[in-house]
Design a protein around this motif. Structure first.
Motif, PDB file in Angstrom:
ATOM      1  N   ALA A 130       0.733  -1.188   0.034  1.00  0.00           N
ATOM      2  CA  ALA A 130       0.227  -0.022  -0.071  1.00  0.00           C
ATOM      3  C   ALA A 130       0.676   1.117   0.054  1.00  0.00           C
ATOM      4  CB  ALA A 130      -0.839   0.051   1.260  1.00  0.00           C
ATOM      5  N   ASN A 131       0.434   2.251  -0.706  1.00  0.00           N
ATOM      6  CA  ASN A 131       0.824   3.779  -0.610  1.00  0.00           C
ATOM      7  C   ASN A 131       0.336   4.373   0.585  1.00  0.00           C
ATOM      8  OD1 ASN A 131       2.600   4.479  -2.751  1.00  0.00           O
ATOM      9  ND2 ASN A 131       0.936   3.206  -3.947  1.00  0.00           N
ATOM     10  N   PRO A 132       0.942   5.479   0.971  1.00  0.00           N
ATOM     11  CA  PRO A 132       0.116   6.244   2.067  1.00  0.00           C
ATOM     12  C   PRO A 132      -1.261   6.521   2.272  1.00  0.00           C
ATOM     13  CG  PRO A 132       2.359   7.191   1.456  1.00  0.00           C
ATOM     14  CD  PRO A 132       1.953   6.109   0.428  1.00  0.00           C
ATOM     15  N   HIS A 133      -1.811   6.551   0.966  1.00  0.00           N
ATOM     16  CA  HIS A 133      -3.324   6.827   0.765  1.00  0.00           C
ATOM     17  C   HIS A 133      -3.936   5.497   1.278  1.00  0.00           C
ATOM     18  CE1 HIS A 133      -1.519   6.722  -3.218  1.00  0.00           C
ATOM     19  NE2 HIS A 133      -2.501   5.592  -3.372  1.00  0.00           N
ATOM     20  N   GLY A 134      -3.368   4.281   1.285  1.00  0.00           N
ATOM     21  CA  GLY A 134      -3.807   3.119   1.702  1.00  0.00           C
ATOM     22  C   GLY A 134      -4.046   3.364   3.037  1.00  0.00           C
ATOM     23  N   TYR A 135      -2.723   3.529   3.710  1.00  0.00           N
ATOM     24  CA  TYR A 135      -3.007   3.725   5.189  1.00  0.00           C
ATOM     25  C   TYR A 135      -3.622   4.700   5.744  1.00  0.00           C
ATOM     26  CZ  TYR A 135       0.236  -0.052   5.111  1.00  0.00           C
ATOM     27  OH  TYR A 135       0.887  -1.267   4.860  1.00  0.00           O
ATOM     28  N   LYS A 136      -3.654   5.953   5.030  1.00  0.00           N
ATOM     29  CA  LYS A 136      -4.649   6.842   5.536  1.00  0.00           C
ATOM     30  C   LYS A 136      -6.085   6.645   5.386  1.00  0.00           C
ATOM     31  CE  LYS A 136      -2.459  10.654   3.312  1.00  0.00           C
ATOM     32  NZ  LYS A 136      -2.338  11.743   2.233  1.00  0.00           N
ATOM     33  N   LYS A 137      -6.329   5.464   4.339  1.00  0.00           N
ATOM     34  CA  LYS A 137      -7.971   5.191   4.329  1.00  0.00           C
ATOM     35  C   LYS A 137      -8.159   4.187   5.425  1.00  0.00           C
ATOM     36  CE  LYS A 137      -9.028   1.752   1.161  1.00  0.00           C
ATOM     37  NZ  LYS A 137      -9.365   1.610  -0.150  1.00  0.00           N
ATOM     38  N   ALA A 138      -7.122   3.448   5.810  1.00  0.00           N
ATOM     39  CA  ALA A 138      -7.319   2.587   6.979  1.00  0.00           C
ATOM     40  C   ALA A 138      -7.511   3.457   8.353  1.00  0.00           C
ATOM     41  CB  ALA A 138      -6.083   1.849   7.179  1.00  0.00           C
ATOM     42  N   CYS A 139      -6.707   4.520   8.708  1.00  0.00           N
ATOM     43  CA  CYS A 139      -6.890   5.334   9.576  1.00  0.00           C
ATOM     44  C   CYS A 139      -8.472   6.031   9.448  1.00  0.00           C
ATOM     45  CB  CYS A 139      -6.165   6.695   9.353  1.00  0.00           C
ATOM     46  SG  CYS A 139      -4.526   6.199   9.765  1.00  0.00           S
ATOM     47  N   ARG A 140      -8.870   6.486   8.473  1.00  0.00           N
ATOM     48  CA  ARG A 140     -10.223   6.814   8.317  1.00  0.00           C
ATOM     49  C   ARG A 140     -11.258   5.892   8.873  1.00  0.00           C
ATOM     50  NH1 ARG A 140     -13.036   6.701   3.238  1.00  0.00           N
ATOM     51  NH2 ARG A 140     -14.948   7.026   4.021  1.00  0.00           N
ATOM     52  N   LEU A 141     -10.948   4.829   8.145  1.00  0.00           N
ATOM     53  CA  LEU A 141     -12.010   3.570   8.575  1.00  0.00           C
ATOM     54  C   LEU A 141     -12.135   3.287  10.217  1.00  0.00           C
ATOM     55  CD1 LEU A 141     -12.343   3.123   5.688  1.00  0.00           C
ATOM     56  CD2 LEU A 141     -12.013   1.233   5.783  1.00  0.00           C
ATOM     57  N   MET A 142     -10.734   3.252  10.625  1.00  0.00           N
ATOM     58  CA  MET A 142     -10.631   3.262  12.071  1.00  0.00           C
ATOM     59  C   MET A 142     -11.454   4.283  13.141  1.00  0.00           C
ATOM     60  SD  MET A 142      -7.098   1.530  13.202  1.00  0.00           S
ATOM     61  CE  MET A 142      -5.924   2.255  11.890  1.00  0.00           C
ATOM     62  N   GLU A 143     -11.466   5.522  12.356  1.00  0.00           N
ATOM     63  CA  GLU A 143     -12.241   6.584  13.340  1.00  0.00           C
ATOM     64  C   GLU A 143     -13.567   6.187  13.188  1.00  0.00           C
ATOM     65  OE1 GLU A 143     -10.271  10.086  11.139  1.00  0.00           O
ATOM     66  OE2 GLU A 143      -8.739  10.166  12.750  1.00  0.00           O
ATOM     67  N   ILE A 144     -13.962   5.696  11.976  1.00  0.00           N
ATOM     68  CA  ILE A 144     -15.579   5.649  11.783  1.00  0.00           C
ATOM     69  C   ILE A 144     -15.814   4.393  12.692  1.00  0.00           C
ATOM     70  CG2 ILE A 144     -17.226   4.588  10.037  1.00  0.00           C
ATOM     71  CD1 ILE A 144     -15.738   6.120   7.787  1.00  0.00           C
ATOM     72  N   ALA A 145     -15.185   3.466  12.917  1.00  0.00           N
ATOM     73  CA  ALA A 145     -15.471   2.195  13.887  1.00  0.00           C
ATOM     74  C   ALA A 145     -15.691   2.952  15.279  1.00  0.00           C
ATOM     75  CB  ALA A 145     -14.296   1.399  13.684  1.00  0.00           C
ATOM     76  N   SER A 146     -14.439   3.869  15.491  1.00  0.00           N
ATOM     77  CA  SER A 146     -14.885   4.161  16.887  1.00  0.00           C
ATOM     78  C   SER A 146     -16.003   5.092  17.081  1.00  0.00           C
ATOM     79  CB  SER A 146     -13.451   5.388  16.847  1.00  0.00           C
ATOM     80  OG  SER A 146     -13.224   5.695  18.127  1.00  0.00           O
ATOM     81  N   GLU A 147     -16.406   6.040  16.130  1.00  0.00           N
ATOM     82  CA  GLU A 147     -17.670   6.571  16.215  1.00  0.00           C
ATOM     83  C   GLU A 147     -18.723   5.573  16.313  1.00  0.00           C
ATOM     84  OE1 GLU A 147     -15.731  10.251  13.044  1.00  0.00           O
ATOM     85  OE2 GLU A 147     -17.818   8.937  12.426  1.00  0.00           O
ATOM     86  N   LEU A 148     -18.927   4.626  15.443  1.00  0.00           N
ATOM     87  CA  LEU A 148     -19.995   3.700  15.326  1.00  0.00           C
ATOM     88  C   LEU A 148     -19.770   2.699  16.575  1.00  0.00           C
ATOM     89  CD1 LEU A 148     -19.954   2.913  11.724  1.00  0.00           C
ATOM     90  CD2 LEU A 148     -21.657   4.353  12.733  1.00  0.00           C
ATOM     91  N   LYS A 149     -18.831   2.527  17.507  1.00  0.00           N
ATOM     92  CA  LYS A 149     -18.615   1.696  18.625  1.00  0.00           C
ATOM     93  C   LYS A 149     -18.660   0.405  18.103  1.00  0.00           C
ATOM     94  CE  LYS A 149     -18.620   4.956  22.109  1.00  0.00           C
ATOM     95  NZ  LYS A 149     -17.968   5.670  21.286  1.00  0.00           N
ATOM     96  N   ILE A 150     -18.158   0.006  16.855  1.00  0.00           N
ATOM     97  CA  ILE A 150     -18.115  -1.383  16.387  1.00  0.00           C
ATOM     98  C   ILE A 150     -16.571  -1.660  16.283  1.00  0.00           C
ATOM     99  CG2 ILE A 150     -20.207  -1.353  15.200  1.00  0.00           C
ATOM    100  CD1 ILE A 150     -18.485  -0.953  12.627  1.00  0.00           C
TER     101      ILE A 150
END
Lengths: 279, 306
Positions: free
Chosen positions: B116-136
């Motif tokens: 992955a390029n940095p945008h792949g890991y940035k996407k992963a960060c974004r998804l983790m933040e969403i999970a944190s909001e959704l409490k999943i």
């Protein structure tokens, strides 16, 4: 034996005694010969071309705090060497032994707690001379230790990185230090204490991809090599020449990953400014 | 190479064990971890990289009843080496993030061989933040030889993004679980594997550098890769012994590529077990998840000290 053969050894031995090996230093950039003592006085910045040479950890702390008496050395708890019993062409144990004898230190760092014009700070300097400044358990532990001192005394944490990356000889243990050090500096930041990361030549691999890039404020020395993957690996992967300033501090600044490039002589001053603004 | 194929064949032919039933009747925290292992380390490396091994997308399509892909890093790009989205694992909503290597020329190029390029890991960060909001909870499946080394990836701060991913994972207030399903290559792997529970498939590997890279640097020649692989202690069994991972998931005889579905069934079983356990803990004491994870990694690898 004639008079000549009996004299030559004498001349040789006299010369080697009267001229120490390290009287001169050859600049790694402009290749000029400079008096070593001038380099020491100038914090290992070339007096001719201003090139920032790599600096030994102890010199770094002495020049950062201003003098030997301005800081106290802290020693983290010592861990067992060689966690995976590693051996390549030589054993890791003998590599360590050799490095310890050569560098006169236990591992690639020194921690100092002291004052910068009234502001207490804890600073950890890494030493590239010790197995490329590579990050193993000892360094991980040192960073955790320095972070604990910072939190306990509510004093800012300053980390001078100079490392090729993780220490391969410690296998998975070195990889886990990326996680450990990230958590350690995060705790400092969560406690509302500034963590100032100073990127020195070189900051690459696992060190760059963990605590080094996570500073509250990130400074870099001019001309330092700062990047994730090795240049040769990138060249082999993409098969083309790399731009000239690729992976330099200036390159990182241009791309938005460094707050300021600071001359070595101004680093203590600038860090003190940051602390004064935030206190 | 021919010998190796013969050996695999033999292993496969001899296999009469009903793999799916072999372990974890009640708890997957099994004791019979890899007792009949007779592969060399280098053979394990090759199995871990086997092209027919189930990959990230295979798991996504197989173990969830539904999956909705979330794309893009919200800055400028979408990386296909890391795929992620929201999914249903039985009755549990979950955020899943996987490395995908691709299985033929076309898909390998599309997924950039799982690097992955940095945008792949940035996407992963974004998804983790969403999970944190959704409490999943967050599930990551790791299979990469490493983060991509290139000019653009350096310009976009590969090192910074990996560090940020580590920081975010360590700070996540929901449970996370990682499974190393093939290759766990260096920074590109650990940045998605700072989790409450880290599992490894029996023949997967996890290391600071590839055996080839290690050989090239320390032996000054790539041809010592087999020796390097041995010296690195990169197998699931070694890592379990050192306390770096929480459990090993058994594979069918000869490796996961011998039966993709049996492997994925097994992985699902282990994931279910750990997710349920973590969710229960999370409901009882939400604060403990983050704290326990930090403590686990801060103490990691120091237990062997005299």
């Amino acid at each position: 034996m004639n008079w000549l053969t009996s004299w030559i050894p004498k001349i040789r031995s006299e010369r080697s005694e009267s001229v120490p090996d390290d009287l001169w230093h050859k600049c790694n950039k402009c290749e000029e010969m400079i008096f070593r003592s001038h380099m020491v006085d100038n914090m290992w910045v070339c007096t001719i071309c201003d090139h920032h040479e790599r600096m030994r950890a102890h010199h770094r702390l002495v020049s950062f705090f201003g003098s030997e008496s301005n800081f106290k050395t802290e020693i983290p708890p010592r861990l067992q060497d060689d966690p995976i019993n590693f051996s390549d062409t030589v054993s890791y144990k003998s590599r360590l032994k050799k490095a310890r004898a050569k560098c006169d230190m236990d591992d690639c760092f020194e921690i100092g707690v002291g004052k910068l014009e009234g502001n207490s700070v804890v600073a950890l300097a890494m030493d590239f001379a010790f197995i490329g400044g590579s990050m193993g358990r000892a360094l991980g532990n040192a960073i955790v230790h320095a972070a604990e001192i910072s939190i306990r005394n509510k004093i800012p944490l300053v980390l001078f990185s100079s490392s090729g990356g993780a220490r391969m000889q410690e296998g998975i243990f070195s990889l886990m230090q990326m996680a450990r050090t990230t958590i350690a500096v995060k705790k400092v930041k969560d406690a509302g204490i500034p963590y100032i990361s100073v990127l020195c030549d070189p900051t690459t691999g696992g060190v760059q991809a963990s605590f080094a890039m996570l500073g509250t404020v990130t400074l870099a020395e001019p001309g330092a090599l700062v990047g994730f993957a090795g240049k040769r690996v990138i060249q082999q992967t993409i098969g083309e020449e790399l731009p000239k300033d690729f992976q330099s501090s200036e390159f990182q600044f241009k791309n938005g990953f460094v707050d300021k490039i600071v001359h070595r002589s101004k680093i203590a001053l600038e860090i003190n400014r940051i602390i004064n603004i935030l206190k | 190479m021919f010998d190796l194929i013969k050996k695999f064949k033999k292993l496969f032919d001899n296999s009469s064990r009903d793999f799916a039933k072999s372990t974890c009747s009640n708890s997957p925290m099994s004791n019979n971890i890899n007792s009949e292992d007779n592969l060399t380390v280098w053979e394990k490396v090759q199995i871990a990289r086997h092209p027919n091994r189930p990959h990230g997308l295979d798991y996504i399509n197989y173990i969830f009843s539904d999956f909705f892909e979330l794309c893009g890093d919200r800055f400028n790009e979408n990386d296909n080496a890391i795929i992620g989205g929201i999914a249903k694992l039985e009755n549990q909503s979950i955020m899943v993030i996987v490395h995908e290597k691709g299985h033929d020329i076309e898909t390998r190029i599309k997924h950039n061989f799982g690097m992955a390029n940095p945008h792949g890991y940035k996407k992963a960060c974004r998804l983790m933040e969403i999970a944190s909001e959704l409490k999943i909870p967050v599930l990551t499946l790791i299979d990469t030889s490493g983060a991509y080394p290139g000019i653009i990836s350096e310009e976009r701060g590969q090192g910074y993004v990996l560090a940020k991913c580590l920081e975010l994972s360590s700070d996540l207030n929901v449970p996370n679980i990682s499974v190393i399903i093939g290759e766990g290559g260096s920074g590109g792997a650990i940045s998605l594997a700072l989790s409450n529970v880290v599992l490894m498939l029996e023949n997967s590997i996890y290391a600071i550098i590839s055996p080839e890279g290690c050989s090239a640097i320390l032996w000054k020649d790539q041809k010592y890769k087999e020796k390097a692989a041995e010296a690195q202690k990169l197998t699931a069994q070694d890592l379990y012994k050192y306390g770096m991972i929480d459990d090993i998931i058994p594979e069918p005889k000869g490796g996961a590529h011998q039966s993709k579905t049996a492997t994925m069934d097994q992985v699902k079983k282990y994931i279910m077990h750990h997710v349920n356990k973590l969710i229960k803990e999370f409901k009882e004491n939400p604060e403990s998840i983050k704290r326990k994870r930090a403590v686990k990694f801060l103490n990691m690898g120091n237990a062997t000290d005299a």
